[in-house]
Motif scaffolding. Structure first.
Motif, mmCIF file in Angstrom:
data_model
loop_
_atom_site.group_PDB
_atom_site.id
_atom_site.type_symbol
_atom_site.label_atom_id
_atom_site.label_comp_id
_atom_site.label_asym_id
_atom_site.label_seq_id
_atom_site.Cartn_x
_atom_site.Cartn_y
_atom_site.Cartn_z
ATOM 1 N N ALA A 25 0.791 -1.332 -0.059
ATOM 2 C CA ALA A 25 -0.046 0.019 0.029
ATOM 3 C C ALA A 25 0.846 1.238 0.060
ATOM 4 O O ALA A 25 0.549 2.202 -0.699
ATOM 5 N N ASP A 26 1.896 1.233 0.723
ATOM 6 C CA ASP A 26 2.811 2.481 0.912
ATOM 7 C C ASP A 26 3.781 2.621 -0.438
ATOM 8 O O ASP A 26 3.558 3.895 -0.983
ATOM 9 N N TRP A 28 2.330 1.882 -3.458
ATOM 10 C CA TRP A 28 1.368 2.189 -4.225
ATOM 11 C C TRP A 28 0.975 3.831 -4.138
ATOM 12 O O TRP A 28 0.836 4.467 -5.115
ATOM 13 N N LEU A 29 0.728 3.915 -2.885
ATOM 14 C CA LEU A 29 0.568 5.552 -2.357
ATOM 15 C C LEU A 29 1.715 6.461 -3.041
ATOM 16 O O LEU A 29 1.207 7.278 -3.595
ATOM 17 N N GLN A 32 1.073 6.685 -6.958
ATOM 18 C CA GLN A 32 0.155 7.634 -7.050
ATOM 19 C C GLN A 32 0.658 9.040 -7.090
ATOM 20 O O GLN A 32 0.196 9.942 -7.713
ATOM 21 N N TYR A 154 -4.702 4.991 4.108
ATOM 22 C CA TYR A 154 -5.350 3.635 3.847
ATOM 23 C C TYR A 154 -6.934 3.532 3.853
ATOM 24 O O TYR A 154 -7.380 4.541 4.543
ATOM 25 N N ASP A 155 -7.423 2.601 3.107
ATOM 26 C CA ASP A 155 -8.860 2.755 3.266
ATOM 27 C C ASP A 155 -9.595 2.686 4.538
ATOM 28 O O ASP A 155 -10.693 3.442 4.755
ATOM 29 N N ALA A 177 -5.178 3.975 -0.370
ATOM 30 C CA ALA A 177 -4.649 2.706 -0.586
ATOM 31 C C ALA A 177 -5.748 1.591 -0.063
ATOM 32 O O ALA A 177 -6.163 1.888 1.021
ATOM 33 N N GLU A 178 -6.046 0.582 -0.906
ATOM 34 C CA GLU A 178 -6.836 -0.531 0.043
ATOM 35 C C GLU A 178 -5.624 -1.399 0.729
ATOM 36 O O GLU A 178 -4.648 -1.616 0.429
ATOM 37 N N THR A 179 -6.475 -1.896 1.835
ATOM 38 C CA THR A 179 -5.515 -2.771 2.645
ATOM 39 C C THR A 179 -6.228 -4.078 3.172
ATOM 40 O O THR A 179 -5.695 -4.818 4.092
#
Length: 180
Positions: A25-26, A28-29, A32, A154-155, A177-179
């Protein structure tokens, strides 16, 4: 529920994210963020030195330094509840303050004139209002300085059940980000 209850519950969830999911997630963030026009066009960027349960900002800081962007991190005066941003030129010049928060331990430029601010927080609603750690530093900063703002979250930090207060300031752009 009170803000403190939302904060406590969400912090526990953040601390319980599986490390491999958090790392994905980190990353991906960060990717983005790099693709946003706000980041691409910014030269002076404010960002926090993340704690373990937060989105890892250290790879982002390294990338900003590689791109020759000016990195600024909070410099907080707890007695007066004032925050300004101090230039971070390398990750070796960091120390830890009495609250366990990292800061720049070097004589570098301080400014509040930023092109972009990456705003931390614990709980966010979909409109961009947030519950932070309770000090009000970022709300005060955003109220006084109309800096472009983004939050990397995070979501599980999204919760529309709290009511923003009059002094709360909205973050312009949330990257989530989805977790799960």
């Amino acid at each position: 529920m009170r803000k403190s209850d939302f904060r406590k519950e969400t912090l526990q969830q953040m601390k319980n994210i599986d490390i491999s999911i958090k790392n994905r997630a980190d990353q991906w963030l960060a990717e983005q963020l790099y693709s946003t026009k706000e980041f691409i066009n910014a030269q002076k960027i404010g960002i926090v030195l993340a704690m373990d349960h937060e989105v890892n900002t250290y790879p982002i800081i390294k990338e900003m330094l590689r791109l020759k962007k000016q990195v600024f991190v909070p410099s907080t005066e707890y007695s007066t509840k004032k925050m300004t941003f101090q230039n971070l030129t390398d990750l070796e010049s960091l120390s830890v303050d009495e609250k366990g928060i990292k800061f720049v331990n070097a004589d570098t430029k301080k400014t509040n004139d930023l092109d972009l601010l990456i705003v931390p927080g614990v709980v966010f609603n979909e409109q961009g209002y947030r519950i932070g750690y309770g000090g009000g530093y970022f709300d005060k900063f955003l109220n006084k300085h109309k800096t472009k703002s983004v939050s990397l979250i995070y979501d599980l930090q999204i919760n529309n059940d709290f009511t923003p207060e009059n002094h709360d300031e909205k973050v312009e752009h949330l990257i989530v980000a989805e977790t799960k």
